[in-house]
Scaffold this active site. Structure first.
Site, short mmCIF file in Angstrom:
data_model
loop_
_atom_site.label_atom_id
_atom_site.label_comp_id
_atom_site.label_asym_id
_atom_site.label_seq_id
_atom_site.Cartn_x
_atom_site.Cartn_y
_atom_site.Cartn_z
N TYR A 60 72.33 13.79 7.97
CA TYR A 60 72.45 12.53 8.73
C TYR A 60 73.53 12.66 9.81
O TYR A 60 73.31 12.30 10.97
CB TYR A 60 72.77 11.38 7.78
CG TYR A 60 72.95 10.04 8.47
CD1 TYR A 60 71.85 9.35 8.99
CD2 TYR A 60 74.21 9.46 8.60
CE1 TYR A 60 72.01 8.13 9.63
CE2 TYR A 60 74.37 8.23 9.24
CZ TYR A 60 73.26 7.58 9.75
OH TYR A 60 73.42 6.36 10.39
N LYS A 94 73.23 12.48 13.99
CA LYS A 94 73.93 11.51 14.84
C LYS A 94 74.85 12.22 15.85
O LYS A 94 75.10 11.69 16.93
CB LYS A 94 74.69 10.52 13.97
CG LYS A 94 73.76 9.58 13.18
CD LYS A 94 72.83 8.81 14.10
CE LYS A 94 72.07 7.72 13.38
NZ LYS A 94 71.23 6.91 14.31
#
Ligand SMILES: NC(=O)c1ccc[n+]([C@@H]2O[C@H](COP(=O)([O-])OP(=O)(O)OC[C@H]3O[C@@H](n4cnc5c(N)ncnc54)[C@H](OP(=O)(O)O)[C@@H]3O)[C@@H](O)[C@H]2O)c1
Length: 249
Positions: A150, A154
């Site tokens: 994750y 990002k």
């Protein structure tokens, strides 16, 4: 005159959470908004709340055909775009041992591939002076356990935004990123973790919540609305943290 009068803003992931908070603020300031997400029920609820200046298109950012349909519908209804909030995203928090290929592909497929092709498909519709904002995350900056894929997705969003910002200068289009800290939205329940992960991640996050609370979607929304607005006309290629001090203190 309101800041977004006669402006059209497309919001991917606009049906709930941060995207919906931005839509509320933009409609209050005179904008037409176009919300894009997969779930029809949430889109219908948002449309009922926001009224006539809200249009919804159901689709998935991982599917090129859906993105094509979105921007065709926007062109037909509004003739072009003044703002684009590239916000659709998913979160899954797992340790290295459980982070398999399917997890990697889901996260990068939505958060990175989806963001890239959203922008690429939107470019022909962007009017001169348009503003794009993407959603990153504090996870990209703090080295939290069980967040590798994750957080990497990002971080990629920030890198992508800077390159697109450079490329779209000649079109008079600005591109910036907002990087929220933990914020009270439906994503927290959707990304609920098992006990072992909670025991590793929970204390790490709690210790770094310098204001001792979650953010509110409207607090992130205010930063996004600013970056979309003419008040940010000399800002491009930047990442604005809205994280209660988590990454900076
Ligand atoms: N809340 C936080 O703590 C936090 C912190 C940092 C960053 N963020 C980021 O903020 C963004 C918004 O999240 P949120 O917190 O507002 O959560 P949320 O309420 O779950 O919103 C996510 C939105 O994205 C949509 N979406 C997800 N996958 C999609 C896909 N494949 N195609 C189209 N739409 C899709 C969802 O609708 P459907 O599921 O119906 O498609 C929903 O509208 C995400 O990028 C997230 O990573 C959130």
């Amino acid at each position: 005159m309101k800041r977004f009068e006669n402006k059209t803003v497309v919001i991917t992931g606009g049906s709930t959470g941060i995207g919906l908070a931005v839509a509320r603020q933009l409609v209050a300031e005179g904008a037409n908004v176009v919300l894009f997400a997969r779930g029809q029920a949430e889109l219908d609820l948002a449309a009922d709340e926001l009224g006539q200046r809200c249009m919804t298109v159901r689709g998935d950012v991982t599917r090129q055909a859906d993105l094509g349909s979105l921007f065709q519908a926007v062109e037909r209804a509004h003739g072009g775009i003044d703002g684009l909030f590239v916000n659709a995203g998913i979160a899954e928090f797992v340790g290295l041992a459980d982070a398999d290929e399917a997890h990697f592909d889901r996260i990068f497929g939505t958060n990175v591939r989806g963001a890239f092709f959203t922008i690429r498909t939107a470019v022909p519709s962007l009017r001169s002076g348009a503003s794009i904002v993407l959603t990153s995350s504090v996870a990209a900056d703090i080295g939290a356990p069980c967040c590798g894929v994750y957080a990497a997705s990002k971080g990629a969003v920030v890198a992508l935004a800077r390159c697109v910002a450079a490329e779209l200068l000649e079109r008079d289009v600005r591109v910036n990123v907002v990087s929220p800290g933990p914020t009270a939205t439906p994503i927290l329940a959707k990304s609920a973790v098992d006990e072992a992960t909670q025991n590793r991640l929970g204390p790490f996050v709690a210790q770094r919540m310098r204001m001792g609370r979650l953010g509110d979607a409207a607090e992130v929304g205010a930063a996004v609305t600013f970056l979309l607005s003419p008040q940010a006309s000399f800002i491009t290629g930047q990442c604005l943290a809205v994280d209660g001090g988590m990454s900076g203190l």
